[in-house]
Design an enzyme around this catalytic site. Sequence first.
Site, PDB file in Angstrom:
ATOM      1  N   ASP A 198       3.911  -2.365  12.038  1.00 45.84           N
ATOM      2  CA  ASP A 198       4.120  -2.926  10.099  1.00 45.84           C
ATOM      3  C   ASP A 198       4.959  -4.439  10.809  1.00 45.84           C
ATOM      4  O   ASP A 198       5.636  -4.905  10.502  1.00 45.84           O
ATOM      5  CB  ASP A 198       5.221  -1.695   9.853  1.00 45.84           C
ATOM      6  N   ASP A 236       7.506  -5.540   8.262  1.00 51.99           N
ATOM      7  CA  ASP A 236       8.835  -4.325   8.943  1.00 51.99           C
ATOM      8  C   ASP A 236       8.885  -6.112   9.613  1.00 51.99           C
ATOM      9  O   ASP A 236      10.423  -5.681  10.213  1.00 51.99           O
ATOM     10  CB  ASP A 236       8.692  -3.514   9.700  1.00 51.99           C
ATOM     11  N   ARG A 283       0.797  -0.968  -0.039  1.00 47.54           N
ATOM     12  CA  ARG A 283       0.265   0.399   0.110  1.00 47.54           C
ATOM     13  C   ARG A 283       0.420   0.967   0.018  1.00 47.54           C
ATOM     14  O   ARG A 283       1.683   1.445   0.692  1.00 47.54           O
ATOM     15  CB  ARG A 283      -0.661  -0.438   1.102  1.00 47.54           C
ATOM     16  N   THR A 339      -0.977   7.792   0.097  1.00 50.91           N
ATOM     17  CA  THR A 339      -1.960   7.279  -0.352  1.00 50.91           C
ATOM     18  C   THR A 339      -3.293   5.850   0.295  1.00 50.91           C
ATOM     19  O   THR A 339      -4.453   6.387   0.043  1.00 50.91           O
ATOM     20  CB  THR A 339      -2.725   7.372  -2.002  1.00 50.91           C
TER      21      THR A 339
HETATM   22  C1  PRP Z   1       0.499  -4.786   4.872  1.00 47.81           C
HETATM   23  C2  PRP Z   1      -0.488  -5.889   5.086  1.00 47.81           C
HETATM   24  C3  PRP Z   1      -1.632  -5.841   4.054  1.00 47.81           C
HETATM   25  C4  PRP Z   1      -1.373  -4.008   4.162  1.00 47.81           C
HETATM   26  C5  PRP Z   1      -2.693  -3.641   5.209  1.00 47.81           C
HETATM   27  O1  PRP Z   1       1.635  -5.125   3.695  1.00 47.81           O
HETATM   28  O2  PRP Z   1       0.672  -7.224   5.409  1.00 47.81           O
HETATM   29  O3  PRP Z   1      -0.865  -6.006   3.179  1.00 47.81           O
HETATM   30  O4  PRP Z   1      -0.103  -3.416   4.780  1.00 47.81           O
HETATM   31  O5  PRP Z   1      -2.979  -2.556   4.648  1.00 47.81           O
HETATM   32  P1  PRP Z   1      -4.397  -2.058   4.514  1.00 47.81           P
HETATM   33  O6  PRP Z   1      -5.668  -3.067   4.844  1.00 47.81           O
HETATM   34  O7  PRP Z   1      -4.399  -0.884   4.798  1.00 47.81           O
HETATM   35  O8  PRP Z   1      -4.477  -2.634   2.527  1.00 47.81           O
HETATM   36  P2  PRP Z   1       2.382  -3.351   3.406  1.00 47.81           P
HETATM   37  O9  PRP Z   1       1.491  -2.493   2.258  1.00 47.81           O
HETATM   38  O10 PRP Z   1       3.299  -3.072   4.641  1.00 47.81           O
HETATM   39  O11 PRP Z   1       3.487  -3.894   2.201  1.00 47.81           O
HETATM   40  P3  PRP Z   1       4.258  -5.303   3.043  1.00 47.81           P
HETATM   41  O12 PRP Z   1       3.448  -6.609   3.516  1.00 47.81           O
HETATM   42  O13 PRP Z   1       5.737  -5.418   1.881  1.00 47.81           O
HETATM   43  O14 PRP Z   1       4.768  -4.803   3.932  1.00 47.81           O
HETATM   44  N1  URA Z   2      -0.402  -2.799   7.391  1.00 46.52           N
HETATM   45  C1  URA Z   2       0.684  -3.436   8.885  1.00 46.52           C
HETATM   46  O1  URA Z   2       1.671  -3.810   8.872  1.00 46.52           O
HETATM   47  N2  URA Z   2       0.005  -2.832   9.724  1.00 46.52           N
HETATM   48  C2  URA Z   2      -0.986  -1.835  10.371  1.00 46.52           C
HETATM   49  O2  URA Z   2      -1.157  -1.568  11.555  1.00 46.52           O
HETATM   50  C3  URA Z   2      -1.463  -1.362   8.782  1.00 46.52           C
HETATM   51  C4  URA Z   2      -1.104  -2.307   7.771  1.00 46.52           C
END
Ligand code: PRP
Ligand code: URA
Length: 209
Positions: A200, A203, A104, A108
């Site tokens: 996160d 992370d 995401r 935005t």
């Molecule tokens: C995190 C998580 C979801 C998303 C949730 O991924 O693992 O995929 O955020 O958020 P949303 O419901 O608001 O869409 P992230 O975008 O951080 O990607 P990553 O797993 O590659 O770190």
């Molecule tokens: N993605 C994450 O990894 N943590 C949150 O709290 C929201 C989105």
Amino acid sequence: MQNVTVVSHPLIQHKLTIMRDKQTSIAGFRVLLREIAHLLCYEVTRDLELELIPIETPMGPMDAPTIKGKKLVFASILRAGNGLLDGMLDLVPAARVAHIGIYRDHETLQPVEYYFKAPSELENRLIIVVDPMLATANSAIAAIDRLKRRGANNLRFLCLLAAPEGLEKFTRTHPDVPVFTAAIDSHLNEKGYIVPGLGDAGDRMYGTK
Ligand code: PRP
Ligand code: URA
């Protein structure tokens, strides 16, 4: 909320508390996510249909139960979905796997797709989409949209933590997709993070920032 199951087993809740704790190490976080995935997998597959097949035990023939139909698909939303995926595959090693690369945009909060690879015949399979976090639900909704465009029609969504805002949006957009989660937290903050949440997930799993 309709079509939402909160899996409140004490072992899950105990392990989730340790995951939330900011002192928990990366290694510990990963192990716990895999362990919780086992317990959630048990719940999300609880009503799978069985059929009897003839086998021979050392004592003689019997008709024994086996899971009916084509192989399940686990669809992991990258990256953090892989933490749940690993645990699910421990229990269902023959499952097929779809990888959906979505992150995401931090400004935005809109989903950006960068990868998609899925098994054939999605229209004939149960697909369990996994991602630990359902925050705004934009990523999950985009992943389900994508799978439906490829023919999927029997889907479930499995996560660890959900925000009420995201759950409401998800179940409104995809009312046919049951959601399984270990907890529903309080709210999203102004940056779209789940509060109290666990930070996160990607992370914390991979040691990135
Ligand atoms: C995190 C998580 C979801 C998303 C949730 O991924 O693992 O995929 O955020 O958020 P949303 O419901 O608001 O869409 P992230 O975008 O951080 O990607 P990553 O797993 O590659 O770190
Ligand atoms: N993605 C994450 O990894 N943590 C949150 O709290 C929201 C989105």
